[in-house]
Write a protein that holds these residues in place. Structure first.
Motif, PDB file in Angstrom:
ATOM      1  N   GLY A 189       0.805  -1.212   0.000  1.00 56.07           N
ATOM      2  CA  GLY A 189       0.000   0.000   0.000  1.00 56.07           C
ATOM      3  C   GLY A 189       0.837   1.260   0.000  1.00 56.07           C
ATOM      4  O   GLY A 189       2.058   1.237   0.183  1.00 56.07           O
ATOM      5  N   MET A 190       0.156   2.407  -0.199  1.00 60.10           N
ATOM      6  CA  MET A 190       0.802   3.707  -0.166  1.00 60.10           C
ATOM      7  C   MET A 190      -0.190   4.737   0.371  1.00 60.10           C
ATOM      8  O   MET A 190      -1.391   4.494   0.407  1.00 60.10           O
ATOM      9  N   ALA A 191       0.348   5.879   0.797  1.00 57.34           N
ATOM     10  CA  ALA A 191      -0.514   6.913   1.360  1.00 57.34           C
ATOM     11  C   ALA A 191      -0.100   8.292   0.870  1.00 57.34           C
ATOM     12  O   ALA A 191       1.086   8.572   0.666  1.00 57.34           O
ATOM     13  N   LEU A 192      -1.110   9.145   0.698  1.00 54.22           N
ATOM     14  CA  LEU A 192      -0.903  10.566   0.425  1.00 54.22           C
ATOM     15  C   LEU A 192      -1.186  11.408   1.662  1.00 54.22           C
ATOM     16  O   LEU A 192      -0.798  12.575   1.721  1.00 54.22           O
ATOM     17  N   SER A 193      -1.907  10.817   2.629  1.00 50.03           N
ATOM     18  CA  SER A 193      -2.202  11.517   3.879  1.00 50.03           C
ATOM     19  C   SER A 193      -2.378  10.487   4.979  1.00 50.03           C
ATOM     20  O   SER A 193      -2.533   9.288   4.712  1.00 50.03           O
ATOM     21  N   ALA A 194      -2.383  10.946   6.225  1.00 53.18           N
ATOM     22  CA  ALA A 194      -2.435  10.051   7.379  1.00 53.18           C
ATOM     23  C   ALA A 194      -3.846   9.936   7.939  1.00 53.18           C
ATOM     24  O   ALA A 194      -4.676  10.834   7.755  1.00 53.18           O
ATOM     25  N   PRO A 195      -4.122   8.850   8.658  1.00 52.29           N
ATOM     26  CA  PRO A 195      -5.384   8.754   9.392  1.00 52.29           C
ATOM     27  C   PRO A 195      -5.281   9.500  10.717  1.00 52.29           C
ATOM     28  O   PRO A 195      -4.181   9.714  11.248  1.00 52.29           O
ATOM     29  N   THR A 196      -6.438   9.878  11.255  1.00 53.46           N
ATOM     30  CA  THR A 196      -6.499  10.500  12.574  1.00 53.46           C
ATOM     31  C   THR A 196      -7.354   9.639  13.486  1.00 53.46           C
ATOM     32  O   THR A 196      -8.559   9.496  13.267  1.00 53.46           O
ATOM     33  N   VAL A 197      -6.736   9.039  14.486  1.00 54.78           N
ATOM     34  CA  VAL A 197      -7.459   8.209  15.458  1.00 54.78           C
ATOM     35  C   VAL A 197      -8.269   9.132  16.361  1.00 54.78           C
ATOM     36  O   VAL A 197      -7.731  10.113  16.898  1.00 54.78           O
ATOM     37  N   PRO A 198      -9.581   8.858  16.541  1.00 57.69           N
ATOM     38  CA  PRO A 198     -10.439   9.792  17.278  1.00 57.69           C
ATOM     39  C   PRO A 198      -9.925  10.172  18.661  1.00 57.69           C
ATOM     40  O   PRO A 198      -9.968  11.348  19.036  1.00 57.69           O
ATOM     41  N   HIS A 199      -9.435   9.219  19.437  1.00 55.68           N
ATOM     42  CA  HIS A 199      -9.020   9.563  20.801  1.00 55.68           C
ATOM     43  C   HIS A 199      -7.651  10.232  20.851  1.00 55.68           C
ATOM     44  O   HIS A 199      -7.235  10.727  21.904  1.00 55.68           O
ATOM     45  N   VAL A 200      -6.945  10.267  19.713  1.00 53.75           N
ATOM     46  CA  VAL A 200      -5.670  10.987  19.642  1.00 53.75           C
ATOM     47  C   VAL A 200      -5.894  12.419  19.165  1.00 53.75           C
ATOM     48  O   VAL A 200      -5.387  13.382  19.743  1.00 53.75           O
ATOM     49  N   GLY A 201      -6.646  12.538  18.069  1.00 55.29           N
ATOM     50  CA  GLY A 201      -7.043  13.866  17.619  1.00 55.29           C
ATOM     51  C   GLY A 201      -6.108  14.551  16.651  1.00 55.29           C
ATOM     52  O   GLY A 201      -6.401  15.638  16.160  1.00 55.29           O
ATOM     53  N   THR A 202      -4.961  13.931  16.366  1.00 53.22           N
ATOM     54  CA  THR A 202      -4.016  14.488  15.403  1.00 53.22           C
ATOM     55  C   THR A 202      -3.589  13.391  14.427  1.00 53.22           C
ATOM     56  O   THR A 202      -3.601  12.203  14.778  1.00 53.22           O
ATOM     57  N   PRO A 203      -3.193  13.746  13.195  1.00 55.83           N
ATOM     58  CA  PRO A 203      -2.770  12.729  12.230  1.00 55.83           C
ATOM     59  C   PRO A 203      -1.594  11.914  12.753  1.00 55.83           C
ATOM     60  O   PRO A 203      -0.744  12.415  13.494  1.00 55.83           O
ATOM     61  N   SER A 204      -1.542  10.636  12.355  1.00 56.58           N
ATOM     62  CA  SER A 204      -0.506   9.738  12.867  1.00 56.58           C
ATOM     63  C   SER A 204       0.862  10.016  12.252  1.00 56.58           C
ATOM     64  O   SER A 204       1.880   9.582  12.785  1.00 56.58           O
ATOM     65  N   PHE A 205       0.898  10.722  11.126  1.00 60.50           N
ATOM     66  CA  PHE A 205       2.159  11.188  10.559  1.00 60.50           C
ATOM     67  C   PHE A 205       1.856  12.370   9.650  1.00 60.50           C
ATOM     68  O   PHE A 205       0.687  12.675   9.387  1.00 60.50           O
ATOM     69  N   GLU A 206       2.884  13.029   9.186  1.00 63.09           N
ATOM     70  CA  GLU A 206       2.698  14.190   8.315  1.00 63.09           C
ATOM     71  C   GLU A 206       3.457  14.000   7.012  1.00 63.09           C
ATOM     72  O   GLU A 206       4.575  13.493   7.001  1.00 63.09           O
ATOM     73  N   LEU A 207       2.822  14.379   5.925  1.00 65.01           N
ATOM     74  CA  LEU A 207       3.446  14.364   4.609  1.00 65.01           C
ATOM     75  C   LEU A 207       3.347  15.756   4.008  1.00 65.01           C
ATOM     76  O   LEU A 207       2.302  16.411   4.122  1.00 65.01           O
ATOM     77  N   ALA A 208       4.405  16.181   3.350  1.00 69.47           N
ATOM     78  CA  ALA A 208       4.349  17.447   2.637  1.00 69.47           C
ATOM     79  C   ALA A 208       3.409  17.318   1.439  1.00 69.47           C
ATOM     80  O   ALA A 208       3.057  16.210   1.013  1.00 69.47           O
ATOM     81  N   ALA A 209       3.031  18.440   0.901  1.00 67.40           N
ATOM     82  CA  ALA A 209       2.065  18.444  -0.203  1.00 67.40           C
ATOM     83  C   ALA A 209       2.567  17.679  -1.416  1.00 67.40           C
ATOM     84  O   ALA A 209       1.763  17.178  -2.211  1.00 67.40           O
ATOM     85  N   ASP A 210       3.883  17.575  -1.569  1.00 68.81           N
ATOM     86  CA  ASP A 210       4.441  16.899  -2.750  1.00 68.81           C
ATOM     87  C   ASP A 210       5.065  15.548  -2.399  1.00 68.81           C
ATOM     88  O   ASP A 210       5.884  15.023  -3.141  1.00 68.81           O
ATOM     89  N   GLU A 211       4.662  14.953  -1.252  1.00 70.32           N
ATOM     90  CA  GLU A 211       5.234  13.679  -0.814  1.00 70.32           C
ATOM     91  C   GLU A 211       4.199  12.569  -0.767  1.00 70.32           C
ATOM     92  O   GLU A 211       3.002  12.834  -0.625  1.00 70.32           O
ATOM     93  N   MET A 212       4.673  11.324  -0.843  1.00 68.90           N
ATOM     94  CA  MET A 212       3.859  10.149  -0.592  1.00 68.90           C
ATOM     95  C   MET A 212       4.688   9.139   0.195  1.00 68.90           C
ATOM     96  O   MET A 212       5.912   9.176   0.176  1.00 68.90           O
ATOM     97  N   GLU A 213       3.998   8.272   0.914  1.00 68.88           N
ATOM     98  CA  GLU A 213       4.660   7.222   1.691  1.00 68.88           C
ATOM     99  C   GLU A 213       4.314   5.886   1.040  1.00 68.88           C
ATOM    100  O   GLU A 213       3.133   5.531   0.913  1.00 68.88           O
ATOM    101  N   VAL A 214       5.330   5.150   0.614  1.00 71.90           N
ATOM    102  CA  VAL A 214       5.140   3.871  -0.079  1.00 71.90           C
ATOM    103  C   VAL A 214       5.397   2.732   0.897  1.00 71.90           C
ATOM    104  O   VAL A 214       6.458   2.690   1.541  1.00 71.90           O
ATOM    105  N   GLY A 215       4.423   1.841   1.014  1.00 75.50           N
ATOM    106  CA  GLY A 215       4.583   0.683   1.873  1.00 75.50           C
ATOM    107  C   GLY A 215       3.971   0.833   3.249  1.00 75.50           C
ATOM    108  O   GLY A 215       4.313   0.088   4.171  1.00 75.50           O
ATOM    109  N   ILE A 216       3.047   1.780   3.418  1.00 78.00           N
ATOM    110  CA  ILE A 216       2.424   2.013   4.730  1.00 78.00           C
ATOM    111  C   ILE A 216       1.616   0.796   5.184  1.00 78.00           C
ATOM    112  O   ILE A 216       1.192  -0.041   4.394  1.00 78.00           O
ATOM    113  N   GLY A 217       1.371   0.729   6.494  1.00 76.37           N
ATOM    114  CA  GLY A 217       0.462  -0.260   7.051  1.00 76.37           C
ATOM    115  C   GLY A 217      -0.911   0.327   7.251  1.00 76.37           C
ATOM    116  O   GLY A 217      -1.112   1.546   7.132  1.00 76.37           O
ATOM    117  N   ILE A 218      -1.864  -0.507   7.595  1.00 76.89           N
ATOM    118  CA  ILE A 218      -3.253  -0.048   7.700  1.00 76.89           C
ATOM    119  C   ILE A 218      -3.529   0.700   9.005  1.00 76.89           C
ATOM    120  O   ILE A 218      -4.636   1.205   9.200  1.00 76.89           O
TER     121      ILE A 218
END
Length: 333
Positions: A189-218
């Protein structure tokens, strides 16, 4: 954080209540401990197929409870393994006398808790078998899991083994088939943006507008590499190339291609990527016999996708085509 919720602590329970009323013809929900059960369970003389995991990946797993797929699903808190008492209660509720097969994604908490539940059920005299799926080729040296993670291939495993159990196959046959699927399925898998867990309230990671993460987990685990955003052709190749090399897949193979949205990717983009993947496989002499496209293993609102390839045997193909009637997957009825 913008989400359609009341309180972070009640998200899963309230979602399960909605699932129950929306699909009362297919399933019932037990509140404590939380379980999603096939409405006609236990089915006498049938192998019961049980899975589960953290919530936030819907429709996995509760959306796949019903005829031709799962007998029960155990939903944990968001991105958190279900507890042994949940799994034990589900096994007891759906056991119809022919044994129970547990399908477990390869995360440390899931594996430990399902194993504990299996031991409790065995003490009750129930024949329980466990098969762990670890289809994520992105994981090489991981500090997040004990080996490769279970990801998109889980849907294909649950469908094929669920159909076998529905047809009357015995526990030995269902276990053998499950291990065959695990041996021949690969995902990335790959991601362009991170998920936000409700009880945390902030994204689990940050990507710049021109970045992607290859090989992310669910669950938002890190991938193999953070790279500049690629055009779709190159992006699909970055996922398919390691998948094809890992099994390895070869010219003449028949496969099922599953193109999955991580939750925030529109179908316009997902079908575009799927078409590219089909072209790549055709150019390599690999025939796509069956397809699945859509958001089936999600990571909350993560914008991204995953590709899964299963090398099909005739037996797997016949069970994939068999009727299924669940909240999220249905055909042939």
């Amino acid at each position: 954080m913008k989400k359609i919720i009341n309180e972070p602590g009640t998200v899963v329970a309230e979602s399960l209540r909605g699932l129950a009323v929306a699909h009362a013809d297919l399933l019932r929900v037990v509140d404590d401990p939380a379980q999603v059960l096939r409405v006609d369970a236990p089915v006498a003389g049938k192998v019961a197929v049980v899975s589960g995991g953290g919530s936030g990946h819907e429709p996995l797993h509760g959306g796949f409870v019903g005829p031709g797929m799962l007998d029960a699903a155990c939903p944990g808190a968001v991105f958190t393994s279900p507890t042994p008492d949940q799994v034990h209660a589900a096994v007891t509720a759906v056991h119809g006398g022919a044994g129970v097969l547990l399908l477990v994604k390869n995360y440390t908490g899931d594996v430990l808790n399902f194993e504990t539940a299996a031991e409790l059920a065995a003490a009750d005299g129930i024949d329980v078998r466990t098969v762990v799926i670890d289809d994520d080729v992105a994981v090489q040296d991981s500090t997040w899991t004990a080996g490769r993670r279970g990801v998109g291939g889980t849907v294909l495993l649950e469908k094929i083994v669920g159909a076998a159990a529905e047809s009357g196959a015995d526990l030995d046959t269902c276990e053998r088939l499950a291990r065959a699927v695990v041996a021949d399925v690969r995902s990335m898998g790959m991601a362009l943006s991170a998920p936000t867990v409700p009880h945390v309230g902030t994204p689990s990671f940050e990507l710049a507008a021109d970045e992607m993460e290859v090989g992310i987990g669910i669950h938002g685990e890190p991938g193999r590499a953070r790279t500049p955003l690629l055009p779709a052709d190159a992006l699909v190749a970055s996922l398919l190339d390691p998948i094809l090399a890992d099994l390895p897949f070869a010219e003449g193979d028949d496969v099922l291609l599953f193109t999955n949205s991580m939750g925030g990717t529109p179908l316009l983009e997902l079908y575009l990527a799927h078409g590219i993947a089909e072209d790549v496989l055709a150019a390599r002499g690999i025939e796509v016999k069956r397809r699945l496209v859509g958001p089936y293993v999600t990571s909350l609102e993560m914008q991204g996708m995953s590709l899964t390839l299963l090398r099909l045997s005739e037996e797997m193909l016949s069970y994939w085509d068999a009727p299924v009637h669940t909240a999220a997957l249905r055909w042939g009825r």
